[in-house]
Design a protein around this motif. Structure first.
Motif, PDB file in Angstrom:
ATOM      1  N   GLY A   1       0.864  -1.173   0.000  1.00  0.00           N
ATOM      2  CA  GLY A   1       0.000   0.000   0.000  1.00  0.00           C
ATOM      3  C   GLY A   1       0.897   1.219   0.000  1.00  0.00           C
ATOM      4  O   GLY A   1       1.859   1.300   0.782  1.00  0.00           O
ATOM      5  N   GLY A   2       0.646   2.187  -0.886  1.00  0.00           N
ATOM      6  CA  GLY A   2       1.544   3.329  -1.071  1.00  0.00           C
ATOM      7  C   GLY A   2       1.761   4.162   0.176  1.00  0.00           C
ATOM      8  O   GLY A   2       2.798   4.830   0.314  1.00  0.00           O
ATOM      9  N   HIS A   3       0.810   4.142   1.098  1.00  0.00           N
ATOM     10  CA  HIS A   3       0.977   4.909   2.339  1.00  0.00           C
ATOM     11  C   HIS A   3       2.261   4.544   3.077  1.00  0.00           C
ATOM     12  O   HIS A   3       2.849   5.376   3.769  1.00  0.00           O
ATOM     13  CB  HIS A   3      -0.196   4.632   3.287  1.00  0.00           C
ATOM     14  CG  HIS A   3      -1.450   5.355   2.933  1.00  0.00           C
ATOM     15  ND1 HIS A   3      -2.581   5.283   3.717  1.00  0.00           N
ATOM     16  CD2 HIS A   3      -1.777   6.159   1.891  1.00  0.00           C
ATOM     17  CE1 HIS A   3      -3.545   6.000   3.176  1.00  0.00           C
ATOM     18  NE2 HIS A   3      -3.072   6.535   2.065  1.00  0.00           N
ATOM     19  N   LEU A   4       2.660   3.293   2.973  1.00  0.00           N
ATOM     20  CA  LEU A   4       3.786   2.782   3.758  1.00  0.00           C
ATOM     21  C   LEU A   4       5.077   2.688   2.946  1.00  0.00           C
ATOM     22  O   LEU A   4       6.040   2.046   3.372  1.00  0.00           O
ATOM     23  CB  LEU A   4       3.445   1.405   4.338  1.00  0.00           C
ATOM     24  CG  LEU A   4       2.357   1.393   5.421  1.00  0.00           C
ATOM     25  CD1 LEU A   4       1.995  -0.047   5.784  1.00  0.00           C
ATOM     26  CD2 LEU A   4       2.823   2.150   6.658  1.00  0.00           C
TER      27      LEU A   4
ATOM     28  N   THR B   1      -1.920  -1.409   4.567  1.00  0.00           N
ATOM     29  CA  THR B   1      -2.343  -0.040   4.341  1.00  0.00           C
ATOM     30  C   THR B   1      -3.663   0.234   5.055  1.00  0.00           C
ATOM     31  O   THR B   1      -4.316  -0.683   5.578  1.00  0.00           O
ATOM     32  CB  THR B   1      -2.461   0.248   2.840  1.00  0.00           C
ATOM     33  OG1 THR B   1      -2.538   1.660   2.635  1.00  0.00           O
ATOM     34  CG2 THR B   1      -3.701  -0.414   2.242  1.00  0.00           C
ATOM     35  N   SER B   2      -4.067   1.482   5.073  1.00  0.00           N
ATOM     36  CA  SER B   2      -5.277   1.871   5.808  1.00  0.00           C
ATOM     37  C   SER B   2      -6.533   1.528   5.020  1.00  0.00           C
ATOM     38  O   SER B   2      -6.487   1.049   3.885  1.00  0.00           O
ATOM     39  CB  SER B   2      -5.238   3.373   6.094  1.00  0.00           C
ATOM     40  OG  SER B   2      -5.322   4.114   4.880  1.00  0.00           O
ATOM     41  N   GLY B   3      -7.678   1.779   5.632  1.00  0.00           N
ATOM     42  CA  GLY B   3      -8.964   1.562   4.972  1.00  0.00           C
ATOM     43  C   GLY B   3      -9.180   0.102   4.653  1.00  0.00           C
ATOM     44  O   GLY B   3      -9.268  -0.735   5.563  1.00  0.00           O
ATOM     45  N   PRO B   4      -9.243  -0.263   3.369  1.00  0.00           N
ATOM     46  CA  PRO B   4      -9.507  -1.671   3.023  1.00  0.00           C
ATOM     47  C   PRO B   4      -8.419  -2.621   3.495  1.00  0.00           C
ATOM     48  O   PRO B   4      -8.694  -3.778   3.810  1.00  0.00           O
ATOM     49  CB  PRO B   4      -9.613  -1.649   1.495  1.00  0.00           C
ATOM     50  CG  PRO B   4      -8.899  -0.414   1.073  1.00  0.00           C
ATOM     51  CD  PRO B   4      -9.130   0.587   2.170  1.00  0.00           C
ATOM     52  N   GLY B   5      -7.176  -2.153   3.542  1.00  0.00           N
ATOM     53  CA  GLY B   5      -6.111  -3.008   4.060  1.00  0.00           C
ATOM     54  C   GLY B   5      -6.352  -3.339   5.519  1.00  0.00           C
ATOM     55  O   GLY B   5      -6.226  -4.494   5.947  1.00  0.00           O
ATOM     56  N   PHE B   6      -6.698  -2.329   6.292  1.00  0.00           N
ATOM     57  CA  PHE B   6      -6.977  -2.534   7.714  1.00  0.00           C
ATOM     58  C   PHE B   6      -8.209  -3.407   7.924  1.00  0.00           C
ATOM     59  O   PHE B   6      -8.190  -4.342   8.725  1.00  0.00           O
ATOM     60  CB  PHE B   6      -7.166  -1.184   8.405  1.00  0.00           C
ATOM     61  CG  PHE B   6      -7.752  -1.285   9.781  1.00  0.00           C
ATOM     62  CD1 PHE B   6      -6.970  -1.685  10.852  1.00  0.00           C
ATOM     63  CD2 PHE B   6      -9.087  -0.989  10.005  1.00  0.00           C
ATOM     64  CE1 PHE B   6      -7.514  -1.793  12.130  1.00  0.00           C
ATOM     65  CE2 PHE B   6      -9.633  -1.088  11.271  1.00  0.00           C
ATOM     66  CZ  PHE B   6      -8.848  -1.492  12.341  1.00  0.00           C
ATOM     67  N   THR B   7      -9.284  -3.134   7.191  1.00  0.00           N
ATOM     68  CA  THR B   7     -10.502  -3.921   7.410  1.00  0.00           C
ATOM     69  C   THR B   7     -10.312  -5.364   6.957  1.00  0.00           C
ATOM     70  O   THR B   7     -10.848  -6.296   7.574  1.00  0.00           O
ATOM     71  CB  THR B   7     -11.707  -3.290   6.687  1.00  0.00           C
ATOM     72  OG1 THR B   7     -11.405  -3.094   5.295  1.00  0.00           O
ATOM     73  CG2 THR B   7     -12.065  -1.945   7.305  1.00  0.00           C
TER      74      THR B   7
ATOM     75  N   THR C   1      -0.361  -0.299  10.607  1.00  0.00           N
ATOM     76  CA  THR C   1      -1.234   0.149   9.528  1.00  0.00           C
ATOM     77  C   THR C   1      -0.987   1.629   9.292  1.00  0.00           C
ATOM     78  O   THR C   1      -0.394   2.318  10.121  1.00  0.00           O
ATOM     79  CB  THR C   1      -2.710  -0.117   9.840  1.00  0.00           C
ATOM     80  OG1 THR C   1      -3.494   0.127   8.656  1.00  0.00           O
ATOM     81  CG2 THR C   1      -3.231   0.771  10.967  1.00  0.00           C
ATOM     82  N   SER C   2      -1.429   2.102   8.158  1.00  0.00           N
ATOM     83  CA  SER C   2      -1.229   3.505   7.806  1.00  0.00           C
ATOM     84  C   SER C   2      -2.539   4.269   8.000  1.00  0.00           C
ATOM     85  O   SER C   2      -3.534   3.719   8.486  1.00  0.00           O
ATOM     86  CB  SER C   2      -0.761   3.602   6.356  1.00  0.00           C
ATOM     87  OG  SER C   2      -1.741   3.037   5.485  1.00  0.00           O
TER      88      SER C   2
END
Length: 575
Positions: free
Chosen positions: A25-28, A71-77, A97-98
């Motif tokens: 995920g690009g956030h990380l 990553t955040s959002g769908p990655g976290f869920t 998570t981001s």
């Protein structure tokens, strides 16, 4: 690239995490780019839940910390299911998570709009949002100490993308506490003496080893304690290492306690619960497996667990390994009564299951009997393998046939009963023990959750062998519905006859289908010998019900109660 929040996180995590299980995920990206520099391997997956399951499997195998990053959002869920499973089973892992930039909260931003800390809190020991990069060293240390101390469990750190990309002035970094804990507390000497006195005076003592022993190196002292005292050892929980499989005092699963009355034997009168939580894995309610009148000695790192469902005669709060060392030292002072007759009965109870199906037919309408298939598959393994079971009845059949082999470590579904964890567990275990063979036995229902992780095994050259017991149904579900509602009244419990071996081949793994019992052992050996990821698709019959399904359903014949399958029936009130 200079030091920023993501790079600082990689530097600190390198002290405790040689590998991070992840999905991009690009956030990380600032963290990911720094991992190679810091010597951290990134093992990437096709689904975030499987990545967290792998961190879980790595932790159980190494008896340390597993680390995952999503990553955040769908990655976290997507990862949430893995968190919940690890929390229920008490597994120490850190999930990073981001998040979108802190200053863009409440702007309907990409992958935002969810309070991930609030969502993670019920399924973690601790969850925290990093708001400035200079705090990363001490917050990572705090997270790790939360994860591995007391009763272990998962923790979460959220690293917003702006914090991850913010440059860090190293001169502003303060010394931080190490991401580790000191020695666990030792057992109180007076409690140890009381426990040994109770065990010495008992006629039918038993040891029940639970999941918490996984985090201590108890195998050697456990053998010595059992042999010194002559006490049989049962095992329970989501995963275990216990006595060698064929040791004369290894009584196998604690469910064998339910068999003792069936063979005319009394249950134990004194039970040492060594890191074993009272609850589902000890029969659900008091008196189901552990007799209600048995004297209890309970060892647990979490004092809250002691006495959860029944009064305890001796409570020992502390690390299971240190407690066992103290118990052994006390046990070696003085003689113990001869309990060979009781031990023989206790150890022999598990053989009832083997005897029940030993003469079962190989073939049932063109499909293999599942017990015979489980036995042949496990018998083909060399000693010391890691066995991962997943699914409902498929896992139960494998556990019933465990004495066909001598595994080093067993994985089994935990308190969540979370199907589909096997792929991630197997990957984490194989990464932790690259020289050991990891074999997963799963059902055709469970394999469907994360079958795409065959791609992960192939890309990372992990020679895991997956054995699918395919009966074209959700076996435990359809058998449960047949029992409750009558045969032919099943609902959404049937599956297609998918050629899973061809799916494996499409991902680049070795695949083979087995329809005859005589072919199963050789097929497993061929799969092992390839040195590649492999899948054996075994056609098994759905016409036989595993006894564990019947036991889980409870008393379906009760007329004065409201029948609640899988749980305790409710009393009827009123007319």
């Amino acid at each position: 690239m200079g030091l920023n929040g993501g790079a600082l996180l990689a530097r600190v995590l390198a002290e405790v995490a040689p590998v991070v299980f992840t999905l991009h995920g690009g956030h990380l990206d600032s963290f990911f780019r720094a991992c190679g520099t810091e010597g951290i391997e990134l093992l990437d997956f096709r689904h975030e839940a499987a990545a967290v399951n792998a961190a879980d499997g790595y932790a159980r195998t190494t008896r340390g910390l597993g680390v995952a990053a999503v990553t955040s959002g769908p990655g976290f869920t997507n990862a949430y299911a893995g968190l919940a499973n690890a929390y229920a089973d008490g597994v120490p892992l850190l999930l990073v998570t981001s998040a979108p930039p802190l200053r863009e909260t409440e702007t309907n931003e990409l992958q935002g709009g969810i309070d991930q800390i609030a969502a993670a809190t019920p399924v973690t020991k601790w969850a925290h949002r990093i708001t400035t990069p200079e705090r990363i060293p001490d917050l990572v240390g705090l997270a790790v100490r939360h994860a591995v101390s007391g009763r272990p469990g998962p923790v979460l750190l959220e690293l917003p993308i702006d914090v991850a990309f913010t440059p860090v002035d190293e001169s502003r970094l303060k010394p931080a506490g190490a991401p580790a804990v000191g020695p666990a507390p030792a057992a109180a000497p007076e409690a140890v003496r009381e426990a040994v006195d109770l065990l010495r005076s008992a006629e039918r003592p038993a040891i029940v080893v639970g999941e918490q022993t996984l985090w201590s190196h108890v195998e050697e002292p456990l053998v010595r304690f059992a042999e010194t005292t002559g006490i049989p050892v049962f095992a329970t929980g989501p995963s275990w290492r216990t006595l060698p499989m064929r040791h004369p005092l290894n009584a196998q699963s604690v469910t064998s306690l339910a068999v003792l009355p069936l063979i005319g034997a009394s249950g134990p009168d004194t039970v040492l619960l060594l890191g074993a939580r009272m609850g589902m894995f000890t029969g659900g309610g008091p008196g189901v497996l552990v007799p209600a009148d048995a004297r209890l000695i309970q060892v647990d790192a979490d004092p809250v667990e002691i006495g959860r469902m029944a009064p305890v005669d001796v409570a020992i709060t502390g690390d299971c390994g240190r407690a066992l060392d103290a118990l052994l030292a006390a046990a070696e002072q003085g003689a113990w009564p001869d309990r060979s007759a009781w031990a023989e009965q206790a150890v022999g109870a598990h053989k009832v299951m083997e005897d029940l199906f030993a003469d079962a037919p190989e073939d049932m309408d063109g499909r293999l009997h599942p017990f015979r298939a489980a036995w042949e598959a496990l018998a083909a393994l060399d000693p010391g393998a890691i066995v991962v079971t997943d699914g409902g009845e498929s896992a139960a059949w494998a556990e019933s046939a465990l004495t066909a082999t001598e595994p080093d470590l067993l994985f089994r579904l935990g308190y969540q009963g979370h199907l589909g964890v096997g792929q991630g567990w197997a990957i984490g275990a194989q990464r932790a023990e690259p020289e050991r063979r990891v074999v997963q036995i799963t059902g055709d229902g469970a394999i469907g959750f994360h079958i795409q992780e065959l791609d992960t095994m192939v890309r990372h050259e992990l020679p895991i062998v997956t054995i699918v017991f395919a009966n074209d149904t959700w076996g435990m579900s359809i058998h449960g519905q047949d029992a409750v509602f009558g045969p032919g009244n099943d609902v959404i419990t049937r599956l297609a006859p998918t050629p899973y071996e061809k799916v494996a081949e499409a991902f680049g793994a070795y695949g083979e289908r087995v329809d005859k019992l005589a072919d199963l052992g050789p097929a497993v050996r061929r799969a092992l010998d390839t040195g590649r990821p492999a899948l054996i698709n075994v056609a098994v019959s759905n016409d036989v019900v595993h006894p564990v399904t019947t036991a889980l359903l409870g008393d379906l014949t009760a007329t004065d109660e409201i029948v609640i399958p899988y749980y305790q029936n409710l009393p009827r009130t009123g007319a």
